[in-house]
Design an enzyme around this catalytic site. Structure first.
Site, PDB file in Angstrom:
ATOM      1  N   HIS A   1       7.463  -7.277  -6.243  1.00 50.41           N
ATOM      2  CA  HIS A   1       6.073  -7.588  -5.835  1.00 50.41           C
ATOM      3  C   HIS A   1       5.739  -6.779  -4.586  1.00 50.41           C
ATOM      4  O   HIS A   1       6.205  -7.085  -3.490  1.00 50.41           O
ATOM      5  CB  HIS A   1       5.907  -9.087  -5.540  1.00 50.41           C
ATOM      6  CG  HIS A   1       4.492  -9.476  -5.250  1.00 50.41           C
ATOM      7  ND1 HIS A   1       3.860 -10.495  -5.929  1.00 50.41           N
ATOM      8  CD2 HIS A   1       3.581  -9.000  -4.381  1.00 50.41           C
ATOM      9  CE1 HIS A   1       2.618 -10.610  -5.480  1.00 50.41           C
ATOM     10  NE2 HIS A   1       2.428  -9.719  -4.519  1.00 50.41           N
TER      11      HIS A   1
ATOM     12  N   HIS B   1       2.639  -4.244  -2.433  1.00 46.43           N
ATOM     13  CA  HIS B   1       1.308  -3.653  -2.258  1.00 46.43           C
ATOM     14  C   HIS B   1       1.460  -2.288  -1.598  1.00 46.43           C
ATOM     15  O   HIS B   1       2.041  -2.187  -0.526  1.00 46.43           O
ATOM     16  CB  HIS B   1       0.424  -4.556  -1.387  1.00 46.43           C
ATOM     17  CG  HIS B   1       0.197  -5.888  -2.004  1.00 46.43           C
ATOM     18  ND1 HIS B   1      -0.859  -6.142  -2.855  1.00 46.43           N
ATOM     19  CD2 HIS B   1       0.908  -7.043  -1.931  1.00 46.43           C
ATOM     20  CE1 HIS B   1      -0.791  -7.408  -3.265  1.00 46.43           C
ATOM     21  NE2 HIS B   1       0.272  -7.971  -2.727  1.00 46.43           N
ATOM     22  N   LEU B   2       0.925  -1.264  -2.250  1.00 48.44           N
ATOM     23  CA  LEU B   2       1.035   0.100  -1.707  1.00 48.44           C
ATOM     24  C   LEU B   2      -0.302   0.664  -1.250  1.00 48.44           C
ATOM     25  O   LEU B   2      -0.339   1.704  -0.595  1.00 48.44           O
ATOM     26  CB  LEU B   2       1.640   1.031  -2.759  1.00 48.44           C
ATOM     27  CG  LEU B   2       3.135   0.857  -3.047  1.00 48.44           C
ATOM     28  CD1 LEU B   2       3.549   1.748  -4.217  1.00 48.44           C
ATOM     29  CD2 LEU B   2       3.975   1.175  -1.815  1.00 48.44           C
TER      30      LEU B   2
ATOM     31  N   ASN C   1      -4.392  -4.727  -6.780  1.00 49.18           N
ATOM     32  CA  ASN C   1      -5.609  -5.150  -6.050  1.00 49.18           C
ATOM     33  C   ASN C   1      -6.074  -4.098  -5.047  1.00 49.18           C
ATOM     34  O   ASN C   1      -6.164  -4.345  -3.847  1.00 49.18           O
ATOM     35  CB  ASN C   1      -5.393  -6.518  -5.363  1.00 49.18           C
ATOM     36  CG  ASN C   1      -4.266  -6.495  -4.352  1.00 49.18           C
ATOM     37  OD1 ASN C   1      -3.318  -5.729  -4.477  1.00 49.18           O
ATOM     38  ND2 ASN C   1      -4.372  -7.339  -3.338  1.00 49.18           N
TER      39      ASN C   1
ATOM     40  N   LYS D   1      -1.717  -8.987 -13.658  1.00 46.46           N
ATOM     41  CA  LYS D   1      -1.762  -9.884 -12.502  1.00 46.46           C
ATOM     42  C   LYS D   1      -2.995 -10.777 -12.548  1.00 46.46           C
ATOM     43  O   LYS D   1      -4.119 -10.298 -12.697  1.00 46.46           O
ATOM     44  CB  LYS D   1      -1.776  -9.053 -11.215  1.00 46.46           C
ATOM     45  CG  LYS D   1      -1.815  -9.855  -9.914  1.00 46.46           C
ATOM     46  CD  LYS D   1      -0.480 -10.536  -9.623  1.00 46.46           C
ATOM     47  CE  LYS D   1      -0.538 -11.489  -8.433  1.00 46.46           C
ATOM     48  NZ  LYS D   1      -0.551 -10.817  -7.144  1.00 46.46           N
TER      49      LYS D   1
ATOM     50  N   HIS E   1      -0.835 -15.263  -9.067  1.00 45.43           N
ATOM     51  CA  HIS E   1      -1.003 -15.706  -7.681  1.00 45.43           C
ATOM     52  C   HIS E   1      -1.327 -17.187  -7.787  1.00 45.43           C
ATOM     53  O   HIS E   1      -2.438 -17.556  -8.166  1.00 45.43           O
ATOM     54  CB  HIS E   1      -2.132 -14.930  -6.991  1.00 45.43           C
ATOM     55  CG  HIS E   1      -2.302 -15.349  -5.559  1.00 45.43           C
ATOM     56  ND1 HIS E   1      -2.030 -14.510  -4.501  1.00 45.43           N
ATOM     57  CD2 HIS E   1      -2.680 -16.527  -5.013  1.00 45.43           C
ATOM     58  CE1 HIS E   1      -2.244 -15.166  -3.364  1.00 45.43           C
ATOM     59  NE2 HIS E   1      -2.644 -16.387  -3.644  1.00 45.43           N
TER      60      HIS E   1
ATOM     61  N   HIS F   1       5.477 -14.967  -5.290  1.00 47.74           N
ATOM     62  CA  HIS F   1       5.621 -15.402  -3.890  1.00 47.74           C
ATOM     63  C   HIS F   1       5.463 -16.910  -3.712  1.00 47.74           C
ATOM     64  O   HIS F   1       4.554 -17.380  -3.042  1.00 47.74           O
ATOM     65  CB  HIS F   1       4.667 -14.646  -2.961  1.00 47.74           C
ATOM     66  CG  HIS F   1       3.254 -14.466  -3.467  1.00 47.74           C
ATOM     67  ND1 HIS F   1       2.489 -15.511  -3.913  1.00 47.74           N
ATOM     68  CD2 HIS F   1       2.493 -13.355  -3.600  1.00 47.74           C
ATOM     69  CE1 HIS F   1       1.319 -15.044  -4.286  1.00 47.74           C
ATOM     70  NE2 HIS F   1       1.300 -13.739  -4.114  1.00 47.74           N
TER      71      HIS F   1
ATOM     72  N   ASP G   1       6.254  -8.786  -1.363  1.00 45.07           N
ATOM     73  CA  ASP G   1       4.831  -8.952  -1.087  1.00 45.07           C
ATOM     74  C   ASP G   1       4.444  -8.198   0.191  1.00 45.07           C
ATOM     75  O   ASP G   1       3.519  -8.579   0.898  1.00 45.07           O
ATOM     76  CB  ASP G   1       4.439 -10.430  -0.979  1.00 45.07           C
ATOM     77  CG  ASP G   1       2.932 -10.644  -1.121  1.00 45.07           C
ATOM     78  OD1 ASP G   1       2.237  -9.721  -1.589  1.00 45.07           O
ATOM     79  OD2 ASP G   1       2.446 -11.726  -0.734  1.00 45.07           O
TER      80      ASP G   1
ATOM     81  N   ALA H   1      -4.984 -11.132   5.532  1.00 45.46           N
ATOM     82  CA  ALA H   1      -3.722 -11.785   5.173  1.00 45.46           C
ATOM     83  C   ALA H   1      -2.727 -10.750   4.691  1.00 45.46           C
ATOM     84  O   ALA H   1      -3.071  -9.868   3.910  1.00 45.46           O
ATOM     85  CB  ALA H   1      -3.969 -12.817   4.085  1.00 45.46           C
TER      86      ALA H   1
HETATM   87 ZN    ZN Z   1       0.854  -9.957  -3.158  1.00 50.41          ZN
END
Ligand code: ZN
Length: 350
Positions: free
Chosen positions: A16, A18-19, A44, A102, A139, A177, A253, A269
């Site tokens: 998991h 985020h890039l 996202n 997702k 999520h 998560h 995450d 966040a």
């Molecule tokens: Zn995430």
């Protein structure tokens, strides 16, 4: 050096991550690729990755951002919306590069405004995913403002996850998560069935409870969604992660935001852990004398769930104090890693 000061394990994967895109992508992807072999890349972006076409284009941008010769494999995902079609998820599966879809309840976290307003609208898509074996990554928080922020995961299980899994009993689901003992219990008790349900756990949820948000003042770099919970939840997560149960595996995450986006009257966040992820996990496992269980959690169980081969290469961590940099330069802005300016007890060796 004492024999227990060196830890050798199979190269891990991050299930998991985020890039982002553009300049941020170029700064953060080398940090993940330094330690991890593969990563499930979250969709996202500012313009969410909703089609196979855009997922494959994003994959090319990630590969192009890697330092020359870095053997890192991005595992792509689609962003489920009210408009996603069964044909699109079939195309995704056929591409061989998209490994999950997702589900963000609309408004749950960063760039989730395009998320699903009512899961029932997605039932034909979920039916197709169940049939072709494409996992749904959830999520797991309701977004109803009337529900207390700290209860949203528990309410999500009762109101959405249980009915969803009853309607699609063969759908493969990753509860992303997880942050509460309710989620631990739900995933663990589902383990009597085949390997259809699993959960990722972040390093920060293993190491911190919600006090970290308010230690000596408000601490925006510990603010993530789902938010840190009480100590008893952290303990339940740590017990699950170190139990050797293959339903629980590593997902950082890690979520980069610029310093000014975090340190603001309405801060974003996300905790950025790509810089020191394995060291943070090692510390968490070590804290309960379970360092020997880290390899299964970090390197085996996720690959098994996704039906991918386990990595063969090894990595090494040593027990050694070092100080996390205060910030990373983004060329004009900066990025603050989790634990900035503080000491780490383990160090990853290239
Ligand atoms: Zn995430």
């Amino acid at each position: 050096m004492a024999p227990d000061s060196t830890l050798t394990l199979t190269r891990p994967d991050d299930w998991h991550l985020h890039l982002r895109d553009g300049a941020m992508l170029a700064h953060v992807v080398p940090l993940t690729a330094r330690t991890f072999s593969r990563a499930i890349v979250m969709p996202n972006l500012d313009t969410p990755v909703t089609t196979t076409y855009s997922a494959l284009a994003y994959r090319e941008r990630i590969l192009a951002a890697l330092p020359h010769g870095t053997p890192f494999e991005p595992l792509m995902t689609l962003y489920l919306t009210d408009e996603t079609t069964p044909d699109e998820v079939r195309r995704a599966k056929d591409s061989g590069q998209v490994h999950g879809v997702k589900y963000y309840p609309a408004g749950a976290t960063t760039n989730s405004a395009f998320g699903v307003s009512n899961l029932k609208r997605c039932w034909p898509v979920l039916e197709t995913m169940q049939a072709i074996g494409l996992p749904l990554l959830v999520h797991g928080e309701v977004t109803d403002p009337a529900v207390d922020l700290f209860d949203r995961e528990k309410v999500f299980i009762d109101e959405q996850l249980i009915p969803l899994r009853a309607a699609f009993p063969a759908l493969r689901v990753v509860f992303e998560h997880i942050t509460t003992e309710s989620a631990v219990q739900y995933v663990r008790d589902g383990a009597r069935r085949d390997l259809l349900l699993a959960a990722t756990i972040t390093a920060h949820h293993l190491l911190y409870n919600r006090n970290a948000l308010f230690q000596g003042g408000i601490r925006p770099h510990y603010y993530c969604r789902p938010i840190l919970k009480r100590e008893r939840h952290r303990r339940a997560l740590l017990e699950a992660a170190t139990s050797g149960n293959p339903r629980f595996f590593l997902g950082t995450d890690s979520a980069p935001h610029t310093r000014h986006a975090k340190e603001s009257a309405c801060g974003c966040a996300g905790c950025f852990t790509a810089l020191n992820a394995m060291e943070l996990y090692a510390e968490a496992f070590d804290s309960v004398g379970a360092i020997g269980r880290l390899e299964g959690f970090a390197s085996f169980f996720g690959a098994d769930f996704y039906g991918l081969p386990r990595n063969r290469e090894k990595i090494t961590l040593i027990r050694c104090n070092w100080t996390v940099p205060q910030e990373l330069d983004l060329g004009g802005d900066t990025l603050v890693p989790l634990r900035a300016g503080e000491t780490m007890a383990w160090k990853y060796i290239d």
